[in-house]
Write an enzyme that holds these catalytic residues in place. Structure first.
Site, PDB file in Angstrom:
ATOM      1  N   ASP A 117      38.463 -26.606  -2.922  1.00 33.71           N
ATOM      2  CA  ASP A 117      37.699 -26.471  -1.836  1.00 33.71           C
ATOM      3  C   ASP A 117      36.273 -26.885  -2.067  1.00 33.71           C
ATOM      4  OD1 ASP A 117      36.780 -25.512   0.695  1.00 33.71           O
ATOM      5  OD2 ASP A 117      37.493 -23.423   0.542  1.00 33.71           O
ATOM      6  N   ASP A 123      37.394 -31.632   3.205  1.00 29.01           N
ATOM      7  CA  ASP A 123      36.995 -30.635   2.320  1.00 29.01           C
ATOM      8  C   ASP A 123      37.764 -29.912   1.228  1.00 29.01           C
ATOM      9  OD1 ASP A 123      37.356 -28.692   4.201  1.00 29.01           O
ATOM     10  OD2 ASP A 123      35.134 -28.148   4.187  1.00 29.01           O
ATOM     11  N   GLU A 124      39.250 -29.996   1.528  1.00 25.79           N
ATOM     12  CA  GLU A 124      39.963 -29.120   0.699  1.00 25.79           C
ATOM     13  C   GLU A 124      41.356 -29.504   0.660  1.00 25.79           C
ATOM     14  OE1 GLU A 124      41.192 -25.209   2.316  1.00 25.79           O
ATOM     15  OE2 GLU A 124      40.482 -25.812   4.297  1.00 25.79           O
TER      16      GLU A 124
END
Length: 356
Positions: A10, A104-105
């Protein structure tokens, strides 16, 4: 069956961190990635801004009140997507079994890894080091035997942290956790669980499967498994998100007219989540549930991408006109969703929004 080794990576305050990396004057400052305006919402906030209580999906106007000195930066999703691809290139050095959740993860299955590193913990350390050295950004990671636990672990030492849950440590870690840490347990579900004496995962584990299923249906079965650290979902490689949605169960039943603030708030949550997806949705969905648990959905498909959160909210509110159950009908739940995702190359140029 071989025990899985799962990593959840993350990126820390991703959009805001990219802005701070690319503009030295922003470093150490409270940065809010958002358009200004009464109908705009926060896409991301730096950790300096989070100290003031600012978070994603919050109305921009409220963020300004919480931190008048915050620096507002309009989002640049093209740039964020490029950086996200660079992160993915790093992840691919270690495994092809990657399940992106957003820009983003992502989940990684490193039960077997491409670099021959001896443990999943070592893989996570190397990934975080490569992201730091090559992209000048930080990432947090969680390592665990399944996706559920890895997701919780990645948040445990944020920002710039690594947390590992070994198989023999699952009960020690899991049982004391507040039940609200379980994915899907929002405020309404947490309150319902507290009504039957459940405040921790340990309390939840003490309930029988039959009780949970009778009380909460299919989700009760899921709660029974999660309270035991069981999550057999595999890492799904390159499975694009089919829909993004948010819903709210009301404390008292509402009419369609009364639920406008709720629909707008749900639209903000959905918009903030959709901004992390490189694709764009064409269909807006309004979901309603009556006191008798009858579910109704109404949808509208656009020929162009949505431009703002306000557009999403307006369309969702307009969909109430298609319900047709009368002004006095009440509802116990409302939801707003986006579906029918397309890549940017598939979307035409945007004309004016349909008639006001």
């Amino acid at each position: 069956m071989e025990r899985r080794k799962i990593i959840h990576v993350d990126m820390d305050a991703f959009y805001a961190s990219v802005e701070q990396r690319d503009n030295p004057r922003l470093r150490g400052r409270p940065v809010v990635v958002a358009w200004r305006g009464s109908r705009s919402v926060v896409c991301a906030a730096s950790y300096e801004a989070r100290k003031f209580g600012i978070h994603s999906a919050m109305p921009s106007s409220r963020a300004e009140r919480l931190c008048p000195e915050a620096i507002f930066i309009p989002p640049d999703f093209h740039r964020y997507r490029n950086v996200s691809r660079q992160v993915r290139d790093i992840l691919l050095r270690h495994t092809d079994r990657i399940e992106p959740l957003s820009l983003d993860e992502a989940y990684l299955d490193v039960t077997e890894n491409k670099t021959g590193l001896p443990t999943a913990t070592r893989v996570a350390k190397v990934i975080r080091q490569q992201i730091r050295e090559e992209l000048q950004l930080t990432a947090s990671a969680g390592v665990a035997p399944n996706k559920f636990l890895a997701k919780i672990a990645s948040d445990w030492k944020k920002p710039d942290g690594l947390f590992v849950i070994q198989p023999e440590e699952v009960d020690e870690f899991l049982l004391p956790l507040p039940v609200g840490r379980i994915p899907g347990v929002g405020k309404v579900m947490q309150k319902r669980l507290e009504e039957v004496g459940v405040r921790t995962v340990g309390h939840l584990r003490g309930l029988e499967l039959s009780f949970l299923e009778d009380r909460f249906g299919r989700y009760g079965v899921r709660l029974y498994d999660l309270a035991r650290g069981i999550d057999n979902r595999p890492v799904m490689t390159d499975q694009p998100t089919k829909s993004i949605s948010a819903e709210d169960t009301f404390e008292r039943d509402m009419t369609l007219d009364e639920m406008e603030p709720v629909v707008r708030r749900l639209a903000e949550k959905v918009w903030a989540a959709a901004c992390k997806d490189p694709r764009q949705a064409r269909t807006v969905v309004l979901k309603l549930k009556t006191p008798e648990f009858k579910i109704l959905t109404r949808s509208y498909t656009l020929a162009w991408p949505l431009a703002t959160c306000d557009e999403l909210a307006r369309i969702a509110l307009r969909l109430r006109e298609r319900v047709g159950l009368g002004d006095r009908q009440r509802f116990r739940l409302a939801g707003v969703g986006l579906s029918n995702f397309r890549g940017p190359e598939e979307m035409p140029e945007q004309p004016a929004l349909f008639g006001a």
